[in-house]
Design a protein around this motif. Structure first.
Motif, PDB file in Angstrom:
ATOM      1  N   PHE A   1      49.177  42.695  22.034  1.00 22.03           N
ATOM      2  CA  PHE A   1      49.980  41.737  22.789  1.00 22.03           C
ATOM      3  C   PHE A   1      49.084  40.581  23.225  1.00 22.03           C
ATOM      4  O   PHE A   1      48.139  40.765  23.987  1.00 22.03           O
ATOM      5  N   PRO A   2      49.349  39.336  22.717  1.00 24.42           N
ATOM      6  CA  PRO A   2      48.459  38.201  23.024  1.00 24.42           C
ATOM      7  C   PRO A   2      48.231  37.956  24.514  1.00 24.42           C
ATOM      8  O   PRO A   2      47.112  37.649  24.928  1.00 24.42           O
ATOM      9  N   LEU A   3      49.274  38.073  25.310  1.00 24.90           N
ATOM     10  CA  LEU A   3      49.111  37.826  26.747  1.00 24.90           C
ATOM     11  C   LEU A   3      48.179  38.836  27.383  1.00 24.90           C
ATOM     12  O   LEU A   3      47.471  38.528  28.354  1.00 24.90           O
ATOM     13  N   MET A   4      48.187  40.047  26.856  1.00 25.87           N
ATOM     14  CA  MET A   4      47.249  41.079  27.346  1.00 25.87           C
ATOM     15  C   MET A   4      45.808  40.670  27.073  1.00 25.87           C
ATOM     16  O   MET A   4      44.933  40.780  27.930  1.00 25.87           O
ATOM     17  N   LYS A   5      45.560  40.170  25.845  1.00 23.45           N
ATOM     18  CA  LYS A   5      44.206  39.758  25.483  1.00 23.45           C
ATOM     19  C   LYS A   5      43.734  38.616  26.387  1.00 23.45           C
ATOM     20  O   LYS A   5      42.614  38.633  26.905  1.00 23.45           O
ATOM     21  N   GLU A   6      44.591  37.619  26.529  1.00 19.47           N
ATOM     22  CA  GLU A   6      44.209  36.444  27.319  1.00 19.47           C
ATOM     23  C   GLU A   6      43.918  36.818  28.765  1.00 19.47           C
ATOM     24  O   GLU A   6      42.890  36.411  29.334  1.00 19.47           O
ATOM     25  N   LEU A   7      44.818  37.624  29.372  1.00 16.77           N
ATOM     26  CA  LEU A   7      44.630  38.013  30.772  1.00 16.77           C
ATOM     27  C   LEU A   7      43.411  38.911  30.933  1.00 16.77           C
ATOM     28  O   LEU A   7      42.658  38.778  31.911  1.00 16.77           O
ATOM     29  N   SER A   8      43.187  39.794  29.976  1.00 17.87           N
ATOM     30  CA  SER A   8      42.049  40.723  30.069  1.00 17.87           C
ATOM     31  C   SER A   8      40.731  39.968  30.032  1.00 17.87           C
ATOM     32  O   SER A   8      39.789  40.310  30.751  1.00 17.87           O
ATOM     33  N   CYS A   9      40.653  38.937  29.172  1.00 15.35           N
ATOM     34  CA  CYS A   9      39.418  38.148  29.097  1.00 15.35           C
ATOM     35  C   CYS A   9      39.157  37.432  30.421  1.00 15.35           C
ATOM     36  O   CYS A   9      38.014  37.386  30.905  1.00 15.35           O
ATOM     37  N   ARG A  10      40.200  36.902  31.022  1.00 13.87           N
ATOM     38  CA  ARG A  10      40.033  36.244  32.325  1.00 13.87           C
ATOM     39  C   ARG A  10      39.645  37.253  33.391  1.00 13.87           C
ATOM     40  O   ARG A  10      38.865  36.953  34.305  1.00 13.87           O
ATOM     41  N   LEU A  11      40.182  38.467  33.267  1.00 22.51           N
ATOM     42  CA  LEU A  11      39.905  39.517  34.247  1.00 22.51           C
ATOM     43  C   LEU A  11      38.455  39.992  34.175  1.00 22.51           C
ATOM     44  O   LEU A  11      37.872  40.400  35.186  1.00 22.51           O
ATOM     45  N   ILE A  12      37.875  39.916  32.971  1.00 21.98           N
ATOM     46  CA  ILE A  12      36.461  40.287  32.836  1.00 21.98           C
ATOM     47  C   ILE A  12      35.593  39.330  33.650  1.00 21.98           C
ATOM     48  O   ILE A  12      34.648  39.746  34.334  1.00 21.98           O
ATOM     49  N   LEU A  13      35.914  38.052  33.559  1.00 19.99           N
ATOM     50  CA  LEU A  13      35.191  37.067  34.363  1.00 19.99           C
ATOM     51  C   LEU A  13      35.334  37.380  35.851  1.00 19.99           C
ATOM     52  O   LEU A  13      34.358  37.330  36.612  1.00 19.99           O
ATOM     53  N   LYS A  14      36.536  37.709  36.263  1.00 19.55           N
ATOM     54  CA  LYS A  14      36.793  37.994  37.680  1.00 19.55           C
ATOM     55  C   LYS A  14      36.053  39.245  38.118  1.00 19.55           C
ATOM     56  O   LYS A  14      35.506  39.306  39.235  1.00 19.55           O
ATOM     57  N   LEU A  15      36.028  40.254  37.251  1.00 18.02           N
ATOM     58  CA  LEU A  15      35.328  41.499  37.597  1.00 18.02           C
ATOM     59  C   LEU A  15      33.830  41.254  37.745  1.00 18.02           C
ATOM     60  O   LEU A  15      33.190  41.789  38.656  1.00 18.02           O
ATOM     61  N   ALA A  16      33.275  40.434  36.837  1.00 24.25           N
ATOM     62  CA  ALA A  16      31.843  40.121  36.919  1.00 24.25           C
ATOM     63  C   ALA A  16      31.519  39.402  38.217  1.00 24.25           C
ATOM     64  O   ALA A  16      30.482  39.661  38.845  1.00 24.25           O
ATOM     65  N   ASN A  17      32.386  38.504  38.641  1.00 21.88           N
ATOM     66  CA  ASN A  17      32.163  37.784  39.901  1.00 21.88           C
ATOM     67  C   ASN A  17      32.431  38.668  41.119  1.00 21.88           C
ATOM     68  O   ASN A  17      31.859  38.452  42.187  1.00 21.88           O
ATOM     69  N   ALA A  18      33.335  39.660  40.939  1.00 24.84           N
ATOM     70  CA  ALA A  18      33.650  40.557  42.050  1.00 24.84           C
ATOM     71  C   ALA A  18      32.520  41.536  42.325  1.00 24.84           C
ATOM     72  O   ALA A  18      32.288  41.940  43.482  1.00 24.84           O
ATOM     73  N   LEU A  19      31.801  41.936  41.261  1.00 28.18           N
ATOM     74  CA  LEU A  19      30.683  42.877  41.417  1.00 28.18           C
ATOM     75  C   LEU A  19      29.450  42.306  40.720  1.00 28.18           C
ATOM     76  O   LEU A  19      28.962  42.847  39.717  1.00 28.18           O
ATOM     77  N   PRO A  20      28.911  41.209  41.224  1.00 25.89           N
ATOM     78  CA  PRO A  20      27.808  40.525  40.521  1.00 25.89           C
ATOM     79  C   PRO A  20      26.541  41.360  40.390  1.00 25.89           C
ATOM     80  O   PRO A  20      25.783  41.181  39.443  1.00 25.89           O
ATOM     81  N   ARG A  21      26.305  42.279  41.337  1.00 27.36           N
ATOM     82  CA  ARG A  21      25.073  43.072  41.295  1.00 27.36           C
ATOM     83  C   ARG A  21      25.221  44.344  40.481  1.00 27.36           C
ATOM     84  O   ARG A  21      24.220  44.998  40.171  1.00 27.36           O
ATOM     85  N   ASP A  22      26.435  44.708  40.185  1.00 28.33           N
ATOM     86  CA  ASP A  22      26.664  45.991  39.514  1.00 28.33           C
ATOM     87  C   ASP A  22      27.240  45.841  38.103  1.00 28.33           C
ATOM     88  O   ASP A  22      27.202  46.782  37.315  1.00 28.33           O
TER      89      ASP A  22
END
Length: 844
Positions: A160-181
């Protein structure tokens, strides 16, 4: 139990009763139950954190189980409820997440597809998005980093294309949410995200590139090594925003990646390629980002670069005006990595993929511009790849190679690149070599290259190099001549002009049919301008003699496709005034080429070109010396043997063409005296028998031309008072015979020229002892005066006017005698009237 505890207990009891609806077999009841519970909780906004925790503890087994419901609408409502409960209602606490994450992992985090609905899967990812947003930079999210990565790793691979697009954005958010881990799990996301790089939707490609950029920032060097190749492939993307995103990611790595100094050579191409992108916005953004990288590098290495920062602040002499010089940091960064970049470029410039070659050629321009003279040590590996790329079918690649060549010519001195390219050209050049060479020469400042133009021209003028019939090769050779002409500052003081002239004439002579418009007489203009001459004819006059000496090698062996033969014929047709300055050299070659034993087709073509040249006698013989001797030798050595009858169709064709050439040679010219008094008589005596014999030739064209030649010869002799009775008696009977020729064109030619022969006859011919000749002429003409063709009648009438001057009495007698027998009585009366006028004039 106090009132507060009692109220909490009542709330829990009430919610449990509502939860009974979640266990109903009716899906509508289950869905309504979720709505009722959410409505109930929204109405009780005064609940404390502890009360909410108690409520969650008592009801989660009912509410969360809805995520597994077999009905899609119920699962959808359950997700909405969980999102409300976890995000809007409950406080931040990892206790709640410990129950939610296992369900998310179960439904969308497994390799096996559990949740079949695309919309539900998307809602679950949005729930994860909301959780990460709420719990960003909190210790409560750390325990669930692994689960989040598991979910996202599968989600980015979702169809599902929308899943891919949102997941990629979510990876960025997760990295910023836990920058040390995030670094602990970042590596697990690389391959899943890379799988999105080739997706047909450009937005997914953009988001995946951003995600990979963030992932690499948290990985070790293995992560960068793994992604740099796929990321470089995105530079070939047709969508500009995708290429821009690659540049943004590369710029961030160059600025922030902790081990960037070890990986500059791998990251640099990702950003430098954008400097020559076809889209202006992409180029401008890449330039801004690159400047930031250079300034930071310059600041970080200020001690090492101190001398250059303090003293080398002015632009180098003759620096290209249309180019802004990169800052010192950018230049130094490329120079330190150019050897690693050059070897990879050399390979990729010869890639079978068109897009790869385009981007690599763009990158080459950027590297040369930044490396400047630091590129010198890598020319040996770069130049062969440039030769190949210069022959690319894609004009974008060729244009970039030309630009790179010009930059190399500016930054690298002649003695360096000439030692590499000149031997290669001497061994066997193709047009790729010439493209690069012309770029190198054009880029070199005139002050530095002028003294070497002669050396380059000498090499290019070698027969093995300039004698080519390939269309693209010829075009590039002419471009080389134009550029070398511009760089020449010695005028005609050395041999440069001759070498370039030889190249031009050779190229024109061997011109490919595809180059008819590109290669014309205008190709001489650049050379003339470079040598500071006023006209192109001055070029021919300066260098034709030397070129004739050069090509005069075994002319007897020439055929129409021999290079030297083509050059010679070009000289004959285009040299004009220079023709007359080189009569002896031209005669020497003609004598051999037109030998009776030489190739018949070559002889035929040479006669044709020579005849065309003789049409411009006033021009070609304008500066001629010993013209009479040239023409006498030409007639004696070439025309006389060629006009002798020989059997065969080829011999007949050559005889005709030789006669045509002689016709143009004998044609009187008002500006040029063709023969002296001493030579015309011997020439006439040699030609008359042959031309008279030619009047009986099988080819009607030969008979027609022979008449014209005899007429021209008579005119020349009369001009010098050398026309005698014997000549007339030899010729006129043969011309009279042609009045009965089976070919009308020959008859008409004889009728047109007969008045010339009967005009200004020697006085002796008018005497009575030549009466028999007069009768023959009159009887023959009167016979044809009765022709049905009115044009014939008119021409006979004109001829009879000339005869009247010779013997009017005999003409009157013959007309009176023949008039009763002739049908053209009107014509007879007209002649008699004209004779009467002549009689009156004589009386007067």
């Amino acid at each position: 139990m106090d009132m507060k505890d009692q109220g909490s207990e009542d709330t829990i009891v009430g919610l449990k009763k509502m939860c009974l609806g979640l266990q109903s077999s009716d899906r509508k009841i289950r869905k309504e139950a979720y709505i009722s519970i959410e409505k109930y909780l929204r109405s009780h906004s005064e609940l404390s954190n502890q009360e909410l925790r108690n409520i969650f503890s008592e009801t989660y087994m009912y509410t969360l189980n809805g995520l597994r419901d077999k009905t899609e609408s119920v699962r959808e409502q359950a997700i909405e409820f969980v999102k409300f409960l976890i995000i809007d209602k409950l406080p931040i606490n990892d206790y709640y997440l410990s129950y939610v994450f296992p369900l998310l992992v179960e439904r969308i985090g497994s390799v096996e597809l559990i949740e079949e609905s695309e919309e539900i899967r998307l809602q679950m990812v949005k729930l994860l998005d909301a959780i990460i947003t709420k719990y960003s930079n909190t210790n409560q999210l750390k325990p669930f980093l692994n689960d989040s990565v598991i979910i996202l790793a599968e989600a980015v691979k979702d169809k599902f294309p929308l899943m891919k697009e949102l997941s990629c954005r979510l990876i960025l958010k997760l990295a910023n949410a836990l920058p040390r881990d995030f670094h602990c799990q970042a590596g697990n996301l690389i391959k899943p995200v890379l799988s999105c790089f080739g997706h047909q939707r450009y937005k997914i490609r953009v988001e995946s590139i951003k995600a990979i950029g963030e992932i690499v920032m948290h990985c070790d060097h293995n992560g960068l090594n793994e992604v740099v190749g796929p990321l470089a492939e995105r530079l070939f993307d047709q969508i500009p925003i995708v290429r821009q995103t690659v540049g943004q990611v590369a710029a961030r790595w160059l600025l922030e990646y902790r081990d960037r100094y070890s990986f500059f050579h791998k990251i640099l191409p990702l950003l430098l390629t954008g400097l020559n992108d076809e889209v202006v916005e992409t180029r401008n953004e890449a330039a801004e980002l690159w400047e930031q990288v250079g300034l930071q590098f310059q600041k970080e290495n200020e001690k090492d670069l101190k001398d250059e920062l303090d003293y080398l602040i002015d632009l180098p002499k003759y620096y290209p005006e249309n180019i802004i010089r990169p800052n010192l940091g950018c230049r130094t960064l490329v120079k330190r990595n150019v050897s690693k970049l050059a070897s990879a470029l050399s390979r990729e410039l010869m890639s079978w993929q068109e897009d790869v070659r385009v981007r690599c050629s763009q990158l080459l321009c950027a590297i040369v511009l930044h490396a400047e003279d630091g590129i010198t040590q890598n020319l040996q590996s770069l130049l062969p790849a440039m030769y190949s790329a210069a022959r690319d079918d894609d004009n974008r690649v060729v244009d970039n190679i030309i630009q790179a060549s010009q930059l190399l010519g500016y930054f690298v001195r002649y003695n360096v690149w000439s030692d590499l390219i000149i031997p290669v050209i001497e061994d066997g050049a193709h047009y790729g070599h010439l493209i690069v060479l012309s770029g190198l020469v054009k880029g070199s400042p005139k002050e530095y290259i002028a003294d070497f133009v002669e050396d380059i021209s000498r090499v290019l003028a070698e027969d093995s190099i300039c004698n080519s019939r390939k269309d693209k090769y010829q075009k590039e050779m002419i471009k080389c001549v134009e550029i070398l002409s511009e760089k020449n500052s010695h005028g005609t003081n050395n041999s440069t002009g001759y070498y370039l002239f030889k190249i031009i004439v050779t190229t024109v002579a061997l011109k490919h049919p595809n180059n008819e418009t590109e290669i014309s007489d205008s190709v001489f203009d650049s050379l003339r301008t470079g040598l500071k001459l006023e006209t192109n004819q001055e070029l021919w006059m300066l260098y034709t003699g030397r070129l004739l000496d050069r090509i005069n090698k075994n002319p007897k062996l020439w055929t129409t496709v021999t290079d030297q033969a083509c050059i010679f014929l070009t000289i004959l047709s285009q040299s004009e005034e220079a023709f007359g300055l080189n009569l002896q050299s031209i005669h020497d070659i003609l004598e051999n080429v037109l030998d009776l034993e030489c190739d018949a087709e070559m002889r035929l073509k040479t006669f044709y070109v020579l005849a065309t040249s003789f049409e411009k006698k006033d021009l070609i013989f304008k500066r001629a010396k010993d013209l009479t001797k040239f023409l006498e030798n030409l007639i004696q050595d070439i025309f006389v043997p060629s006009l002798v009858w020989r059997p065969g169709a080829s011999a007949e064709a050559i005889r005709t063409m030789a006669a045509a050439c002689l016709q143009h040679a004998l044609m009187p010219s008002p500006e040029v005296d063709l023969f002296s008094d001493d030579t015309l008589r011997p020439v006439t005596e040699k030609l008359l028998p042959l031309l008279i014999s030619l009047l009986e030739d099988a080819s009607y064209r030969s008979r027609q031309i022979a008449i014209e030649c005899l007429a021209f010869l008579k005119t020349l002799c009369c001009k010098k008072d050398m026309w005698n009775v014997d000549d007339l008696i030899k010729i006129y009977p043969e011309i009279l015979k042609r009045l009965d020729d089976p070919t009308e064109k020959v008859r008409f030619s004889a009728l047109r020229n007969l008045p010339i022969f009967l005009n200004s006859v020697p006085v002796e011919f008018k005497k009575a002892n030549y009466r028999a000749h007069h009768e023959l002429i009159i009887d023959t003409l009167l016979t044809h005066f009765d022709d049905d063709n009115e044009d014939v009648q008119n021409m006979v009438y004109d001829t009879l006017q000339e005869v009247a001057i010779i013997n009017k009495k005999e003409l009157l007698h013959k007309i009176d005698r023949h008039k009763p027998l002739l049908r053209n009585k009107k014509g007879c009366d007209k002649i008699l009237e004209s004779l009467e006028v002549l009689k009156i004039e004589e009386i007067e």
